[in-house]
Design a protein around this motif. Structure first.
Motif, mmCIF file in Angstrom:
data_model
loop_
_atom_site.group_PDB
_atom_site.id
_atom_site.type_symbol
_atom_site.label_atom_id
_atom_site.label_comp_id
_atom_site.label_asym_id
_atom_site.label_seq_id
_atom_site.Cartn_x
_atom_site.Cartn_y
_atom_site.Cartn_z
ATOM 1 N N ILE A 24 0.843 -1.200 0.000
ATOM 2 C CA ILE A 24 0.000 0.000 0.000
ATOM 3 C C ILE A 24 0.876 1.246 0.000
ATOM 4 O O ILE A 24 0.640 2.205 -0.731
ATOM 5 N N VAL A 25 1.919 1.216 0.828
ATOM 6 C CA VAL A 25 2.848 2.350 0.850
ATOM 7 C C VAL A 25 3.550 2.477 -0.491
ATOM 8 O O VAL A 25 3.713 3.570 -1.043
ATOM 9 N N ALA A 26 3.978 1.336 -1.050
ATOM 10 C CA ALA A 26 4.659 1.342 -2.349
ATOM 11 C C ALA A 26 3.763 1.920 -3.429
ATOM 12 O O ALA A 26 4.221 2.602 -4.346
ATOM 13 N N GLY A 27 2.465 1.668 -3.320
ATOM 14 C CA GLY A 27 1.538 2.121 -4.337
ATOM 15 C C GLY A 27 1.302 3.614 -4.359
ATOM 16 O O GLY A 27 0.678 4.132 -5.283
ATOM 17 N N ARG A 28 1.805 4.331 -3.362
ATOM 18 C CA ARG A 28 1.581 5.776 -3.294
ATOM 19 C C ARG A 28 2.757 6.562 -3.872
ATOM 20 O O ARG A 28 2.804 7.777 -3.766
ATOM 21 N N MET A 29 3.705 5.868 -4.497
ATOM 22 C CA MET A 29 4.935 6.526 -4.892
ATOM 23 C C MET A 29 4.817 7.368 -6.156
ATOM 24 O O MET A 29 5.501 8.365 -6.303
ATOM 25 N N LEU A 30 4.018 6.931 -7.095
ATOM 26 C CA LEU A 30 4.052 7.538 -8.418
ATOM 27 C C LEU A 30 2.910 8.511 -8.666
ATOM 28 O O LEU A 30 1.808 8.346 -8.158
ATOM 29 N N SER A 31 3.197 9.499 -9.463
ATOM 30 C CA SER A 31 2.168 10.336 -10.073
ATOM 31 C C SER A 31 2.646 10.651 -11.477
ATOM 32 O O SER A 31 3.814 10.467 -11.811
ATOM 33 N N THR A 32 1.749 11.108 -12.320
ATOM 34 C CA THR A 32 2.132 11.395 -13.700
ATOM 35 C C THR A 32 3.102 12.566 -13.779
ATOM 36 O O THR A 32 3.729 12.781 -14.805
ATOM 37 N N ARG A 33 3.247 13.335 -12.702
ATOM 38 C CA ARG A 33 4.179 14.457 -12.685
ATOM 39 C C ARG A 33 5.549 14.062 -12.169
ATOM 40 O O ARG A 33 6.451 14.890 -12.086
ATOM 41 N N SER A 34 5.727 12.806 -11.782
ATOM 42 C CA SER A 34 6.995 12.342 -11.238
ATOM 43 C C SER A 34 8.084 12.370 -12.302
ATOM 44 O O SER A 34 7.840 12.152 -13.490
ATOM 45 N N THR A 35 9.312 12.645 -11.856
ATOM 46 C CA THR A 35 10.506 12.501 -12.689
ATOM 47 C C THR A 35 11.373 11.430 -12.055
ATOM 48 O O THR A 35 11.187 11.086 -10.873
ATOM 49 N N PRO A 36 12.343 10.882 -12.790
ATOM 50 C CA PRO A 36 13.218 9.879 -12.182
ATOM 51 C C PRO A 36 13.880 10.371 -10.895
ATOM 52 O O PRO A 36 13.980 9.624 -9.917
ATOM 53 N N ARG A 37 14.317 11.630 -10.883
ATOM 54 C CA ARG A 37 14.995 12.147 -9.696
ATOM 55 C C ARG A 37 14.035 12.256 -8.508
ATOM 56 O O ARG A 37 14.369 11.862 -7.391
ATOM 57 N N THR A 38 12.836 12.791 -8.757
ATOM 58 C CA THR A 38 11.872 12.898 -7.661
ATOM 59 C C THR A 38 11.398 11.509 -7.215
ATOM 60 O O THR A 38 11.052 11.319 -6.040
ATOM 61 N N THR A 39 11.403 10.552 -8.134
ATOM 62 C CA THR A 39 10.995 9.196 -7.770
ATOM 63 C C THR A 39 12.027 8.538 -6.861
ATOM 64 O O THR A 39 11.669 7.811 -5.931
#
Length: 501
Positions: A122-137
Motif C-alpha cells: 500500500i505504501v509502495a503504491g503511493r509513490m508515483l504520479s504522472t508528474r513524477s521525474t526519475p529524480r523525484t521518484t
C-alpha cells in the motif's frame, strides 16, 4: 519459499565457492582439536584455552556458513557442556534464556505479519504520479522506505516489497535496465534502506540486540529514550547517503512519467507500474480503488490496529516501567488467536531461526568466558599489545570502531556481527573508562552503515542479485555510507547525545 530467501540463496550460490564451506569445517575442527590437546599457551589457564577454542570453532563456522547457524550454534553449546566448562547443560544453554532471544523472535513474527498481509504494498503504491521525474521518484523511494521502517521492522521485507515497484517504474519511464535511475534505486534499496531500521529499539535485529546489551551491561534504556537518541542521527545519515546517490548518479530530472509512457511504453498495462502481485497501481499512484483511496482488507486492518496498539504500549511503557517484551508478546498473541490466524505455522516456520540460535549460543559462550575470566584476559592482553594508554581518546574510540567494522565485514548479517563484536568492545570500554552508552550506539551506527561485500547485508545481497549493481558499486557505496556513519557518530558524540542523554 519467501522471495527474500530465494534471492539470498541464488546470490550465495553465485558469489561463493563450494570449497569455502568445506575449508571452514576443516579449519574449525583443527582449531578445536588444537585447543583441546595443545598445552596452554602463554598465560592461559586450561579452561580459558578450551573456552577460546569453542568460541573460535563456532566463529569459523559462523563466518564461513559451512553448516546452518542452528547446527553450529547447537554444537558450540554442547561442547561447553562436554568439555566441562560449565557445571550443567542448563548453564551451557543459558544464553537461550535471554530476553533478547524471545524479544527478537516476537519482533520477527510481527514483521512477518506486516509483510504477509501486504501493508508494504500500500505504501509502495503511493509513490508515483504522472508528474513524477526519475529524480523525484528516487527521493520518493527513499522517503517511503524511511517512513515504512517505522512500521515494517525488516529491511529485507522492505527491499522485497519495492524491487518489483522499481522495475515497473523503470519500464514506465522507458529507461534502460542498466541506467542511472535503476542503479540509484537499487543503491537506496540495498545500502540506505537498512539505516532506517536503527531508528527504533524495535526496528530490527541490530537495534534490538544493541538495546538489550545496553540494558544488561550499561543501564536501562526505554523505547522512547532510544527513539530520542537515534532518530535524529539516523535521519541525518539516511539523507546524507540519499543525496550522495543523487549526486553520484546524476539521475534525470526532466523526464516525466507521462513522457516516459509516450516515448517508451514498456508495460502491458499502458505504462502503469504493477506491484509484485501483478495488480496495477492507479495513475495517481495511490492504489487500486474506485474512490481514489486505499481499501484495507480485514487482515490489514487487524495488523494495523495491533501494531498501533503495540507502539502506544511501548511509548506508555517507557514512562510506567512496562518491559518492552510485554506489548510484543501481547501483539503476537492477538494475531495468532483462532479467527485471526495471521501468525500461523507457516509464518513461524519462516522465522530466521539461525540468527536466534547464534545469539543464544554466543551469549552462552560469553557467560562461560566471563565465568572463567577468559574475556578479561583477552581484553587485558590486547590492551598491553595495543598502546591505548598513549592514544588520544578519539583515537581509542576510532580504533575500537575500526575493530567493529573489521568484524562486521566477515559476517553475512549485521545482527550476527553485533552479537560478536559489541560485548567485546563494551569490555574494552569498561577497562578504558569510556562512555559505554555512547560507544554502544556508535558501534551500532558503524556496523549498520558498513557493507563492503554483497553477502554482508541481505538487502544488499538482494539488490546485487536482482538489480544492475556490480561488486565495485557495492564496495564504493559501502565506503560512502561508512564515511557518512563516521561523520554522524562524531556529531552525535560531541554535539547531540550530550544534550539529550
Amino acid at each position: 519459499m519467501p522471495p527474500s530467501q530465494g534471492g539470498l540463496r541464488a546470490s550465495v550460490n553465485r558469489i561463493s565457492l563450494p570449497s569455502f564451506g568445506v575449508a571452514g569445517i576443516w579449519i574449525s575442527i583443527a582449531v578445536l582439536v588444537g585447543g583441546i590437546f595443545a598445552p596452554p599457551l602463554g598465560g592461559l589457564e586450561r579452561e580459558m584455552q578450551l573456552v577460546l577454542a569453542v568460541f573460535l570453532f563456532a566463529l569459523v563456522l559462523w563466518l564461513t556458513e559451512a553448516v546452518p547457524y542452528v547446527v553450529s550454534s547447537t554444537a558450540a553449546s554442547v561442547l561447553l557442556f562436554a568439555l566441562e566448562l560449565v557445571p550443567t547443560f542448563e548453564d551451557a544453554v543459558s544464553g537461550f534464556a535471554s530476553t533478547l532471544v524471545f524479544f527478537l523472535l516476537l519482533l520477527l513474527l510481527l514483521g512477518g505479519a506486516i509483510s504477509e498481509v501486504g501493508l508494504g504494498r500500500i505504501v509502495a503504491g503511493r509513490m508515483l504520479s504522472t508528474r513524477s521525474t526519475p529524480r523525484t521518484t528516487v527521493r520518493s523511494l527513499a522517503t517511503h522506505l524511511f517512513g515504512l521502517s517505522l512500521l515494517m521492522p525488516s529491511a529485507v521485507a522492505r527491499t522485497v516489497t519495492f524491487i518489483p515497484v522499481v522495475n515497473r517504474m523503470t519500464d514506465a519511464y522507458g529507461l534502460s535496465d542498466d541506467g542511472t535511475f535503476r542503479r540509484a534505486c537499487f543503491i537506496v534499496l540495498g545500502h540506505i534502506n537498512p539505516i532506517g531500521s536503527m531508528m527504533l529499539m524495535t526496528g530490527g535485529g541490530m537495534a534490538i540486540i544493541t538495546s538489550q546489551l545496553i540494558n544488561e551491561s550499561v543501564r536501562t534504556i526505554t523505547w522512547v529514550q532510544w527513539a530520542v537518541y537515534m532518530i535524529p542521527p539516523m535521519i541525518l545519515l539516511f539523507w546524507l547517503s540519499t543525496v550522495s546517490v543523487l549526486v553520484v548518479y546524476g539521475v534525470d530530472d526532466d523526464l516525466t512519467l507521462e513522457s516516459g509512457e509516450r516515448d517508451g511504453d514498456a508495460s502491458s498495462n499502458g505504462g502503469q507500474p504493477e506491484d509484485e502481485t501483478g495488480d496495477a497501481f492507479d495513475a495517481d499512484g495511490i492504489g487500486d480503488s474506485s474512490d481514489g483511496g486505499v481499501t484495507l482488507t480485514r487482515d490489514q486492518r487487524i495488523v494495523s490496529v495491533v501494531m498501533l496498539g503495540a507502539v502506544v504500549a511501548w511509548i506508555a511503557g517507557s514512562f510506567v516501567g512496562v518491559p518492552t517484551i510485554v506489548p510484543a508478546a501481547a501483539a503476537v498473541a492477538v494475531l495468532s488467536v483462532p479467527g485471526v490466524g495471521i501468525v500461523d505455522r507457516d509464518l513461524i516456520a519462516d522465522v530466521s531461526w539461525g540468527i536466534l540460535f547464534l545469539i543464544g549460543a554466543m551469549f552462552s559462550i560469553l557467560d562461560a568466558m566471563e565465568t572463567t575470566g577468559t574475556l578479561d584476559y583477552v581484553v587485558e592482553t590486547l590492551i598491553e599489545v595495543v598502546p591505548f594508554a598513549a592514544m588520544a581518546p578519539w583515537l581509542v574510540i576510532g580504533t575500537l570502531l575500526a575493530l567493529a567494522v573489521v568484524i562486521r565485514s566477515w559476517f553475512s548479517t549485521a545482527s550476527a556481527a553485533i552479537v560478536v563484536a559489541l560485548p567485546i568492545i563494551m569490555e574494552f570500554a569498561n577497562v578504558l573508562e569510556l562512555n559505554r552508552l555512547y560507544l554502544a550506539l556508535s558501534v551500532l551506527i558503524a556496523v549498520g552503515s558498513t557493507t563492503f561485500f554483497p553477502f554482508n547485508t541481505t538487502s544488499v545481497l538482494l539488490s546485487y542479485d536482482k538489480g544492475p549493481l556490480g561488486l565495485r558499486e557495492v564496495l564504493v557505496f559501502g565506503l560512502v555510507t561508512m564515511v557518512h556513519g563516521v561523520v554522524v557518530i562524531a556529531l552525535s558524540w560531541l554535539v547531540y547525545w550530550p544534550l539529550v542523554v
